[in-house]
Structures are given as structure tokens and as C-alpha cells.
Design a protein around this motif. Structure first.
Motif, PDB file in Angstrom:
ATOM      1  N   SER A  12       0.831  -1.193   0.000  1.00 15.25           N
ATOM      2  CA  SER A  12       0.000   0.000   0.000  1.00 15.25           C
ATOM      3  C   SER A  12       0.867   1.244   0.000  1.00 15.25           C
ATOM      4  O   SER A  12       1.757   1.381   0.829  1.00 15.25           O
ATOM      5  N   PRO A  13       0.625   2.194  -0.921  1.00 20.57           N
ATOM      6  CA  PRO A  13       1.406   3.422  -0.942  1.00 20.57           C
ATOM      7  C   PRO A  13       0.925   4.445   0.086  1.00 20.57           C
ATOM      8  O   PRO A  13       1.599   5.412   0.344  1.00 20.57           O
ATOM      9  N   ALA A  14      -0.261   4.224   0.658  1.00 20.60           N
ATOM     10  CA  ALA A  14      -0.805   5.168   1.629  1.00 20.60           C
ATOM     11  C   ALA A  14      -0.019   5.073   2.922  1.00 20.60           C
ATOM     12  O   ALA A  14       0.313   3.994   3.384  1.00 20.60           O
ATOM     13  N   GLU A  15       0.280   6.250   3.497  1.00 24.96           N
ATOM     14  CA  GLU A  15       1.080   6.262   4.705  1.00 24.96           C
ATOM     15  C   GLU A  15       0.761   7.494   5.539  1.00 24.96           C
ATOM     16  O   GLU A  15       0.508   8.558   5.013  1.00 24.96           O
ATOM     17  N   ILE A  16       0.794   7.304   6.853  1.00 24.46           N
ATOM     18  CA  ILE A  16       0.654   8.411   7.785  1.00 24.46           C
ATOM     19  C   ILE A  16       2.046   8.759   8.274  1.00 24.46           C
ATOM     20  O   ILE A  16       2.781   7.879   8.723  1.00 24.46           O
ATOM     21  N   GLY A  17       2.402  10.021   8.169  1.00 23.53           N
ATOM     22  CA  GLY A  17       3.713  10.468   8.660  1.00 23.53           C
ATOM     23  C   GLY A  17       3.637  10.796  10.133  1.00 23.53           C
ATOM     24  O   GLY A  17       3.073  10.047  10.922  1.00 23.53           O
ATOM     25  N   ARG A  18       4.170  11.928  10.509  1.00 20.63           N
ATOM     26  CA  ARG A  18       4.185  12.349  11.911  1.00 20.63           C
ATOM     27  C   ARG A  18       2.775  12.447  12.478  1.00 20.63           C
ATOM     28  O   ARG A  18       1.858  12.881  11.804  1.00 20.63           O
ATOM     29  N   VAL A  19       2.638  12.069  13.725  1.00 21.97           N
ATOM     30  CA  VAL A  19       1.390  12.256  14.478  1.00 21.97           C
ATOM     31  C   VAL A  19       1.786  12.798  15.845  1.00 21.97           C
ATOM     32  O   VAL A  19       2.659  12.245  16.494  1.00 21.97           O
ATOM     33  N   PHE A  20       1.148  13.889  16.259  1.00 21.96           N
ATOM     34  CA  PHE A  20       1.444  14.445  17.572  1.00 21.96           C
ATOM     35  C   PHE A  20       0.266  15.250  18.091  1.00 21.96           C
ATOM     36  O   PHE A  20      -0.598  15.666  17.331  1.00 21.96           O
ATOM     37  N   VAL A  21       0.234  15.406  19.406  1.00 24.70           N
ATOM     38  CA  VAL A  21      -0.770  16.226  20.078  1.00 24.70           C
ATOM     39  C   VAL A  21      -0.033  17.445  20.617  1.00 24.70           C
ATOM     40  O   VAL A  21       1.039  17.311  21.222  1.00 24.70           O
ATOM     41  N   TYR A  22      -0.603  18.631  20.388  1.00 21.97           N
ATOM     42  CA  TYR A  22       0.028  19.861  20.867  1.00 21.97           C
ATOM     43  C   TYR A  22      -1.017  20.741  21.524  1.00 21.97           C
ATOM     44  O   TYR A  22      -2.095  20.891  20.967  1.00 21.97           O
ATOM     45  N   PRO A  23      -0.766  21.322  22.652  1.00 19.64           N
ATOM     46  CA  PRO A  23       0.425  21.128  23.484  1.00 19.64           C
ATOM     47  C   PRO A  23       0.395  19.780  24.200  1.00 19.64           C
ATOM     48  O   PRO A  23      -0.669  19.240  24.466  1.00 19.64           O
ATOM     49  N   ASN A  24       1.574  19.284  24.487  1.00 17.41           N
ATOM     50  CA  ASN A  24       1.709  17.991  25.140  1.00 17.41           C
ATOM     51  C   ASN A  24       2.878  18.044  26.107  1.00 17.41           C
ATOM     52  O   ASN A  24       4.001  18.243  25.651  1.00 17.41           O
ATOM     53  N   PRO A  25       2.681  17.897  27.400  1.00 18.94           N
ATOM     54  CA  PRO A  25       1.418  17.622  28.081  1.00 18.94           C
ATOM     55  C   PRO A  25       0.510  18.852  28.069  1.00 18.94           C
ATOM     56  O   PRO A  25       0.954  19.965  27.813  1.00 18.94           O
ATOM     57  N   THR A  26      -0.769  18.617  28.355  1.00 13.15           N
ATOM     58  CA  THR A  26      -1.743  19.699  28.354  1.00 13.15           C
ATOM     59  C   THR A  26      -2.510  19.737  29.672  1.00 13.15           C
ATOM     60  O   THR A  26      -2.776  18.700  30.259  1.00 13.15           O
ATOM     61  N   ARG A  27      -2.846  20.930  30.094  1.00 14.88           N
ATOM     62  CA  ARG A  27      -3.720  21.100  31.261  1.00 14.88           C
ATOM     63  C   ARG A  27      -5.167  21.310  30.815  1.00 14.88           C
ATOM     64  O   ARG A  27      -6.091  21.164  31.592  1.00 14.88           O
ATOM     65  N   ASP A  28      -5.333  21.651  29.535  1.00 13.83           N
ATOM     66  CA  ASP A  28      -6.657  21.913  28.975  1.00 13.83           C
ATOM     67  C   ASP A  28      -6.837  21.117  27.684  1.00 13.83           C
ATOM     68  O   ASP A  28      -6.545  21.611  26.605  1.00 13.83           O
ATOM     69  N   PRO A  29      -7.302  19.855  27.774  1.00 13.93           N
ATOM     70  CA  PRO A  29      -7.461  19.029  26.574  1.00 13.93           C
ATOM     71  C   PRO A  29      -8.388  19.652  25.528  1.00 13.93           C
ATOM     72  O   PRO A  29      -8.267  19.377  24.344  1.00 13.93           O
ATOM     73  N   GLN A  30      -9.302  20.524  25.950  1.00 13.96           N
ATOM     74  CA  GLN A  30     -10.227  21.161  25.007  1.00 13.96           C
ATOM     75  C   GLN A  30      -9.483  22.077  24.038  1.00 13.96           C
ATOM     76  O   GLN A  30      -9.973  22.362  22.948  1.00 13.96           O
ATOM     77  N   SER A  31      -8.313  22.559  24.416  1.00 14.99           N
ATOM     78  CA  SER A  31      -7.563  23.462  23.546  1.00 14.99           C
ATOM     79  C   SER A  31      -6.453  22.753  22.766  1.00 14.99           C
ATOM     80  O   SER A  31      -5.777  23.375  21.955  1.00 14.99           O
ATOM     81  N   ALA A  32      -6.260  21.460  22.995  1.00 10.70           N
ATOM     82  CA  ALA A  32      -5.207  20.712  22.303  1.00 10.70           C
ATOM     83  C   ALA A  32      -5.660  20.311  20.901  1.00 10.70           C
ATOM     84  O   ALA A  32      -6.847  20.246  20.603  1.00 10.70           O
ATOM     85  N   GLY A  33      -4.688  20.045  20.028  1.00 14.05           N
ATOM     86  CA  GLY A  33      -4.979  19.600  18.668  1.00 14.05           C
ATOM     87  C   GLY A  33      -4.200  18.351  18.319  1.00 14.05           C
ATOM     88  O   GLY A  33      -3.100  18.131  18.831  1.00 14.05           O
ATOM     89  N   VAL A  34      -4.774  17.518  17.463  1.00 13.72           N
ATOM     90  CA  VAL A  34      -4.119  16.320  16.952  1.00 13.72           C
ATOM     91  C   VAL A  34      -3.651  16.639  15.538  1.00 13.72           C
ATOM     92  O   VAL A  34      -4.464  16.959  14.674  1.00 13.72           O
ATOM     93  N   SER A  35      -2.341  16.577  15.304  1.00 13.13           N
ATOM     94  CA  SER A  35      -1.776  16.849  13.983  1.00 13.13           C
ATOM     95  C   SER A  35      -1.232  15.562  13.392  1.00 13.13           C
ATOM     96  O   SER A  35      -0.664  14.736  14.107  1.00 13.13           O
ATOM     97  N   TYR A  36      -1.409  15.410  12.092  1.00 15.42           N
ATOM     98  CA  TYR A  36      -0.933  14.222  11.397  1.00 15.42           C
ATOM     99  C   TYR A  36      -0.653  14.591   9.948  1.00 15.42           C
ATOM    100  O   TYR A  36      -1.188  15.559   9.417  1.00 15.42           O
TER     101      TYR A  36
END
Length: 120
Positions: A12-36
Motif C-alpha cells: 500500500s502506498p498510503a502512509e501516515i507520517g508524523r502524528v502528535f498532540v500539541y500542546p503535550n502535556p496539556t492542562r486543557d485538553p479542550q484546547s489541544a490539537g491532533v496533527s498528522y
């Protein structure tokens, strides 16, 4: 934190590169984002999982090659964590975000996990 694990379907040529949550660690999960980062556009599933393996929230994003939704096209995308689950109820601890890219409606092409921590 960077991606912890990647599992790809052979050929399969499909691929996911970097994945991260920012900010990490977080005190407010509602303001965090998942980047991929995707090498090919396609339907994806984002899930938040606790350390016991229980799925706490899921968001499926469909793919239309003519009019792709934000988050399923090639390149780096970010989805707010609040679009996957209500982070205000998360207890302090370690969680995983699972990003799964599908090559068709049922067969997974690539899966990547990333860790994030909630502090209170």
C-alpha cells in the motif's frame, strides 16, 4: 510526542507520517490539537484511547477526491481534540491518539499511535 508505532498493509502506498498532540502535556485538553501528515488523501478515523485500551472518543472523516474535507488531503492537518471527545472530563493521566488511514471503506492502510498526557 512523535508517533510511537506504525503498521502498514503490504504493497500500500498510503502512509501516515508524523502524528502528535500539541500542546503535550496539556492542562486543557479542550484546547489541544491532533496533527498528522498523510502521503495520500483518504478516509481516516481518529480515536482517543486510555491506557487500558478503552476507546473514549472517535471521529470518522470521509473522503471525496473531488471535494475533500479538511483533514483528509495530502500534507499536514490538525483536528481539535474537542472534535474527537469532550476533553473536559479526562482525568489526569496518559492517553493515546490512534490515527487510521483507510485504502477503502473496510481495509486499513496505515495506523499510527501517539501519546499525550493530561495534567490538572
Amino acid at each position: 510526542m512523535e508517533a510511537a508505532r506504525s503498521v502498514a498493509v503490504e504493497g500500500s502506498p498510503a502512509e501516515i507520517g508524523r502524528v502528535f498532540v500539541y500542546p503535550n502535556p496539556t492542562r486543557d485538553p479542550q484546547s489541544a490539537g491532533v496533527s498528522y501528515q498523510l502521503s495520500l488523501g483518504g478516509p481516516i478515523r481518529l480515536s482517543v484511547v486510555d491506557i487500558s485500551g478503552r476507546v473514549l472518543g472517535t471521529r470518522d472523516i470521509s473522503y471525496d477526491p473531488v471535494h475533500p474535507d479538511a483533514g483528509v488531503d495530502v500534507g499536514l492537518s490538525t483536528v481539535p481534540l474537542r472534535d474527537i471527545l469532550d476533553g473536559s472530563t479526562l482525568a489526569p493521566g496518559l492517553y493515546l491518539v490512534r490515527v487510521e488511514l483507510f485504502q477503502n471503506q473496510t481495509e486499513s492502510a496505515d495506523v499510527v499511535l501517539a501519546k499525550f498526557a493530561v495534567l490538572r
